[in-house]
Design an enzyme around this catalytic site. Structure first.
Site, short mmCIF file in Angstrom:
data_model
loop_
_atom_site.label_atom_id
_atom_site.label_comp_id
_atom_site.label_asym_id
_atom_site.label_seq_id
_atom_site.Cartn_x
_atom_site.Cartn_y
_atom_site.Cartn_z
CB SER A 110 -1.09 0.20 0.89
OG SER A 110 -0.02 -0.11 2.04
N GLY A 149 2.25 3.20 -2.15
CA GLY A 149 3.19 2.93 -2.88
C GLY A 149 4.73 1.58 -2.27
CD GLU A 154 -6.15 4.59 -5.16
OE1 GLU A 154 -5.29 4.51 -6.37
OE2 GLU A 154 -6.18 4.22 -4.15
CG ASP A 180 -4.21 8.04 2.52
OD1 ASP A 180 -4.77 7.93 4.14
OD2 ASP A 180 -3.93 8.01 1.89
CB THR A 181 -7.94 11.17 -2.34
OG1 THR A 181 -8.92 10.10 -2.18
CG2 THR A 181 -6.62 10.68 -3.26
NE ARG A 212 -0.93 10.61 4.22
CZ ARG A 212 -1.15 9.60 3.44
NH1 ARG A 212 -0.25 9.40 2.68
NH2 ARG A 212 -2.04 8.72 4.00
#
Length: 431
Positions: free
Chosen positions: A178, A180, A298, A318-319, A401
């Site tokens: 996950s 990336g 996505e 997240d977005t 983050r």
């Protein structure tokens, strides 16, 4: 987007989940929620659940996780360890389990369902969505969704053959990872060995000695990427307005809503999102699970305007942090309602920002190895129509983050600029 709730052949709620006792989280009759993963998304979900009167236990792999700071109780464990997870479920005896991360022993979730516990959206969906191979086969080969050309490989030799089949450049990802991790781009055959090594280092596997299969995909000529938040509830399936996004190395950095694309493209995006969620929820129903919750679907928008399915997360995305500013109910409030069996309508997902306005979010990523302290918030939020969430994570190792900047403005560019100004106005100190 048409203002229509998509209705599935729903099982009656009484057949698949008990009625929930809400409003007395410290009493004897209460709905007990076990959060598996307690990051920034889990914190917002926990807040919304607690607002509706649920009792929440937040579990994660480290002390002081964001949701653990505000939940009724918290636990620390390795959630990928079946014995530890089974012991936690036995201790808490939850009514509902909400996975907020993917590094979970999913076989224990199936056991929980067999014991009468509701898993969100379902144990079946959790297992499928954490495995890129199972998800891609379902999406493309079973449901017929358009995707990039792809192959799967279980060795370097198979990766070489797969890359030759899809062409260069190509993207290589572990089937289980996950944010990336383990992802790379191979531009020539000479890059494949390092891509294989990167995938093995970045993959998530039950056994450290286990070889991870990978997916190798043709590199798509992207114009943009979209997330369509899709909600399955006791009332059926509805979608939110599509969210535009910018990523770095496969990880979210910015998002904005609405995206300002042609309505035809948006309609197709919402249709694809409903199609994949329908397919997943149908599988849940076959196993007598409700399949309720928010899904982050996505999609790729290509330069010719066509759309491709990429992945789906069976949880708030997240977005979707941008929905704190943009919608009547944020993705977290929508998730809490759906999980508790409360019907969610298309009206609940509507934008509440003025027409012609855009909302934006920007991840605050900190690099270093230390405790992080923020100051200057009074200056960062001195501009109208801005907001900020600091996640309260105890420290950073590498990069992490640590917060999100939020804004609204007349245009996408202005909204993004305002979030950048918030970031630049913050004083970030590493102790």
């Amino acid at each position: 987007m048409s203002d229509i709730t998509h209705h599935l052949p729903l099982l009656k709620a009484a057949q698949i989940v008990n009625n929930h006792a809400l409003g007395s989280p410290l009493g004897t009759q209460r709905t007990k929620i076990l959060m598996l993963g307690s990051g920034e998304l889990g914190k917002e979900i926990a807040i919304e659940l607690m607002r509706l009167g649920a009792w929440v236990c937040a579990a994660d792999s480290y002390e002081g996780a964001p949701a653990a700071q505000i939940a009724h109780e918290a636990r620390v464990l390795d959630m990928a360890n079946p014995d530890q997870l089974d012991a936690l479920i036995d201790e808490i005896q939850p009514d509902i389990i909400i996975p907020e991360v993917e590094a979970i022993a999913t076989q224990e979730l199936r056991k929980a369902v067999d014991a009468g516990i509701q898993v969100t959206p379902s144990s079946q969906i959790a297992a499928i969505c954490m495995d890129r191979e199972r998800l891609r086969v379902l999406a493309h080969e079973t449901l017929g969704l358009p995707t990039t050309p792809y192959r799967f490989a279980g060795s370097l030799d198979e990766l070489v053959a797969g890359a030759q089949a899809v062409g260069f450049p190509c993207v290589i990802k572990p089937i289980m990872s996950s944010s990336g991790h383990g992802q790379s781009v191979a531009h020539t055959p000479d890059d494949l060995e390092s891509s294989w090594t990167e995938a093995q280092h970045g993959r998530r596997a039950a056994d450290d000695d286990e070889v991870s299969r990978v997916i190798v995909e043709a590199f798509a000529p992207l114009e943009s990427e979209l997330t369509v938040l899709t909600v399955s509830s006791s009332a059926g399936v509805v979608t939110c307005q599509a969210i535009g996004q910018r990523q770095e190395d496969g990880d979210y950095r910015e998002s904005w809503q609405p995206v300002g694309l042609d309505q035809e493209v948006l309609d197709r995006a919402h249709d694809l999102a409903v199609q994949i969620v329908d397919g997943l929820v149908d599988i849940s129903h076959q196993h007598n699970e409700p399949g309720w919750g928010v899904f982050g679907v996505e999609l790729f928008v290509l330069k010719d305007g066509s759309l491709l399915f990429n992945e789906v997360s069976p949880r708030p995305h997240d977005t979707g942090m941008v929905t704190i500013m943009s919608q009547r109910l944020s993705e977290f409030a929508l998730h809490a309602r759906a999980v508790l069996g409360i019907p969610v309508s298309q009206s609940d997902t509507r934008l509440t920002i003025p027409e012609g306005t855009t909302a934006a979010s920007r991840a605050i990523v900190v690099h270093g190895n230390a405790e992080v302290v923020f100051s200057g918030v009074e200056h960062a939020l001195s501009t109208e129509d801005t907001d900020l969430r600091l996640f309260g994570k105890p420290n950073v190792h590498g990069h992490r983050r640590m917060g999100v900047a939020l804004s609204t403005a007349p245009t996408v560019a202005e909204a993004r600029e305002k979030t950048q100004n918030i970031l630049e106005s913050l004083h970030i100190t590493l102790l």
